[in-house]
Scaffold this motif. Structure first.
Motif, mmCIF file in Angstrom:
data_model
loop_
_atom_site.group_PDB
_atom_site.id
_atom_site.type_symbol
_atom_site.label_atom_id
_atom_site.label_comp_id
_atom_site.label_asym_id
_atom_site.label_seq_id
_atom_site.Cartn_x
_atom_site.Cartn_y
_atom_site.Cartn_z
ATOM 1 N N GLY A 1 -0.222 7.361 6.762
ATOM 2 C CA GLY A 1 0.049 7.313 5.340
ATOM 3 C C GLY A 1 1.372 7.967 4.981
ATOM 4 N N GLY A 2 1.615 8.098 3.710
ATOM 5 C CA GLY A 2 2.839 8.704 3.204
ATOM 6 C C GLY A 2 2.728 8.908 1.717
ATOM 7 N N GLU A 3 3.831 9.314 1.099
ATOM 8 C CA GLU A 3 3.802 9.606 -0.333
ATOM 9 C C GLU A 3 3.363 8.398 -1.153
ATOM 10 N N LYS A 4 3.728 7.195 -0.710
ATOM 11 C CA LYS A 4 3.311 5.961 -1.371
ATOM 12 C C LYS A 4 2.494 5.116 -0.404
ATOM 13 N N GLY A 5 1.733 5.781 0.455
ATOM 14 C CA GLY A 5 1.054 5.093 1.531
ATOM 15 C C GLY A 5 -0.132 4.258 1.088
ATOM 16 N N ARG A 6 -0.342 3.151 1.811
ATOM 17 C CA ARG A 6 -1.519 2.306 1.642
ATOM 18 C C ARG A 6 -2.244 2.245 2.982
ATOM 19 N N LEU A 7 -3.549 2.343 2.949
ATOM 20 C CA LEU A 7 -4.330 2.251 4.171
ATOM 21 C C LEU A 7 -4.439 0.786 4.574
ATOM 22 N N VAL B 1 -4.478 -7.313 9.002
ATOM 23 C CA VAL B 1 -5.912 -7.600 9.126
ATOM 24 C C VAL B 1 -6.608 -7.286 7.813
ATOM 25 N N TRP B 2 -6.304 -6.153 7.251
ATOM 26 C CA TRP B 2 -6.818 -5.770 5.934
ATOM 27 C C TRP B 2 -5.922 -4.698 5.331
ATOM 28 N N GLU B 3 -6.035 -4.513 4.021
ATOM 29 C CA GLU B 3 -5.230 -3.517 3.325
ATOM 30 C C GLU B 3 -6.007 -2.993 2.129
ATOM 31 N N ARG B 4 -5.916 -1.681 1.920
ATOM 32 C CA ARG B 4 -6.577 -1.025 0.785
ATOM 33 C C ARG B 4 -5.517 -0.555 -0.204
ATOM 34 N N ARG B 5 -5.309 -1.296 -1.283
ATOM 35 C CA ARG B 5 -4.338 -0.896 -2.296
ATOM 36 C C ARG B 5 -4.950 0.029 -3.346
ATOM 37 N N ASP B 6 -6.257 0.245 -3.263
ATOM 38 C CA ASP B 6 -6.931 1.105 -4.231
ATOM 39 C C ASP B 6 -6.882 2.571 -3.829
ATOM 40 N N LEU B 7 -6.322 2.881 -2.655
ATOM 41 C CA LEU B 7 -6.281 4.248 -2.142
ATOM 42 C C LEU B 7 -4.844 4.701 -1.966
ATOM 43 N N GLN B 8 -4.589 5.996 -2.164
ATOM 44 C CA GLN B 8 -3.313 6.577 -1.775
ATOM 45 C C GLN B 8 -3.534 7.265 -0.438
ATOM 46 N N HIS B 9 -2.996 6.653 0.596
ATOM 47 C CA HIS B 9 -3.219 7.106 1.968
ATOM 48 C C HIS B 9 -2.198 8.186 2.315
#
Length: 435
Positions: free
Chosen positions: A336-342, A355-363
């Motif tokens: 992750g990072g300051e603007k990270g997405r999982l 494969v997949w991405e979670r834009r609802d989380l700050q990773h």
């Protein structure tokens, strides 16, 4: 006189190594590999950030405790559950050991302040190896010094070679391979940079061993080697990032260690692939054919491990604050990072497939991946808090989320204990353990 003093110090170091080499375990290469636990910064020789332990899908907060200073490296965990951490504490101890069941402090030592940049490495009999300014040191499980070997610079995270030796690179570019029992060098030191190149007009003998060390966390050019090497145990090839003096960007470099009676370190290849440098370690695929790494411009790179040829690059959309986690079957989960997405990626040969991405989380963390398609990382909780997320690595779905009481900022990364415990230290200096 100065030469005589150095000779005396070397002799004392050698004598200490002979006297203390047996402390904390038996001799023999079969004992150097940490069987279980999380024995180094990135868990294994290829820097995979994975564990063979079956991951629990539901965790509960167990304990936390302050470390006494900022903690920029992951927690190292021995097979018996003993934890090792370094910190930037200005006073008191900066190398600490805790018991994973209770959080009880086993011991703590004060070594050089540069130890904060060095992640401890532990073997199967719980001897620990950690760098400081101008030396690699080893302690037994009770905190007693086994040996101290002088080097140039600060050793960052070490790796165990296939013949049971300790390989590491200092931040000033000196490569060493030591016998873990005695601390003696088993191959001549290899200097990536002639000492005169970074002395800036100073006498070589007076160059501080922590020169540019404060730039290592950002991967800046004053710190030539900012990260941990990834080692292929089958071939002896090890890969690392290297910012040559005067270069515009950092390189990805491969070298080989050959063991035996005439052990040596020799160059393999070099590739200029890291714009803006790299503050994360390279990772080898399980088959040793591909190297993955980040640059400071927000890209994930895949490089052929045999030749150094670029295979593909992928724009993550943010600057990751750690290396990717790579499973044995090739799933890639970026840090992750300051603007990270999982997210999770697959290497398709000439490109990375999402494969997949979670834009609802700050990773915000560097994930640890367990067996059973289970992953752990740190995400933002509320406005400023942190939580440990348990997720399914095949889908990205949340399985559990546990608030880390009082935690703020970022974490150095997550580790997995021998019985499925999950550990994460925050950069401001507190260790959290969940079970």
């Amino acid at each position: 006189m100065r030469r005589a003093l150095r000779s005396s110090a070397a002799a004392l170091t050698a004598i200490s190594a002979l006297l203390l080499s047996g402390c904390g375990g038996d001799s023999g290469t079969e004992n150097v590999f940490g069987a279980g636990g999380w024995p180094g910064m990135h868990s294994d020789a290829r820097n995979s950030d994975t564990s063979t332990v079956a991951g629990a899908r539901s965790l509960d907060f167990s304990w936390s405790r302050p470390i006494g200073g900022p903690t920029p490296t992951r927690a190292t965990v021995a097979a018996n559950g003993q934890i090792f951490l370094t910190s930037q504490a200005e006073q008191g101890c900066n190398l600490l050991s805790f018991q994973i069941e209770s959080g009880r402090k086993r011991w703590c030592n004060r070594i050089g302040p540069g130890a904060a940049a060095s992640s401890p490495v532990v073997d199967a009999v719980t001897n620990v190896y950690v760098g400081e300014e101008g030396a690699m040191t080893s302690f037994n499980e009770h905190g007693q010094l086994r040996w101290r070997t002088p080097v140039t610079g600060v050793p960052l995270a070490a790796q165990f070679t296939s013949d049971g030796k300790l390989l590491f690179i200092t931040h000033l570019g000196q490569i060493n391979v030591l016998d873990p029992q005695t601390g003696f060098k088993v191959a001549p030191s290899y200097d990536l940079i002639p000492p005169a190149s970074y002395t800036q007009g100073m006498n070589v003998e007076t160059v501080p061993n922590d020169l540019g060390l404060d730039q290592c966390f950002d991967g800046g050019s004053p710190c030539p080697v900012a990260n941990s090497p990834a080692l292929d145990l089958d071939s002896g090839r090890f890969v690392f990032t290297f910012w040559r003096p005067g270069a515009e960007q950092a390189d990805l470099v491969a070298m080989r260690y050959t063991g035996g009676d005439k052990a040596k370190i020799e160059p393999d290849w070099s590739a200029s692939t890291l714009p803006g440098g790299s503050a994360s370690s390279p990772v080898l695929s399980a088959d040793g054919k591909t190297v993955y790494g980040n640059d400071n411009a927000g890209h994930l790179w895949a490089v052929d491990a045999q030749s150094g040829a670029l295979e593909w690059s992928h724009d993550l959309g943010y600057r990751p604050l750690g290396s990717p986690s790579v499973t044995a079957d090739g799933l890639i989960v970026p840090a992750g990072g300051e603007k990270g997405r999982l997210s999770a990626l697959r290497d398709r040969g000439d490109h990375a497939e999402v494969v997949w991405e979670r834009r609802d989380l700050q990773h915000l963390g560097s994930p640890a991946l367990a067996a059973g398609a289970t992953g752990y990382t740190v995400v933002r909780d509320g406005d400023n808090g942190l939580a440990l997320l348990t997720f399914d690595t095949t889908t990205g779905d949340t399985r559990d989320q546990d608030t880390l009481p009082g935690a703020t900022g970022f974490t150095a990364g997550t580790s997995i204990g021998p019985n499925g415990e999950v550990l994460t230290p925050t950069l401001i200096g507190e260790l959290f353990v969940l079970k």
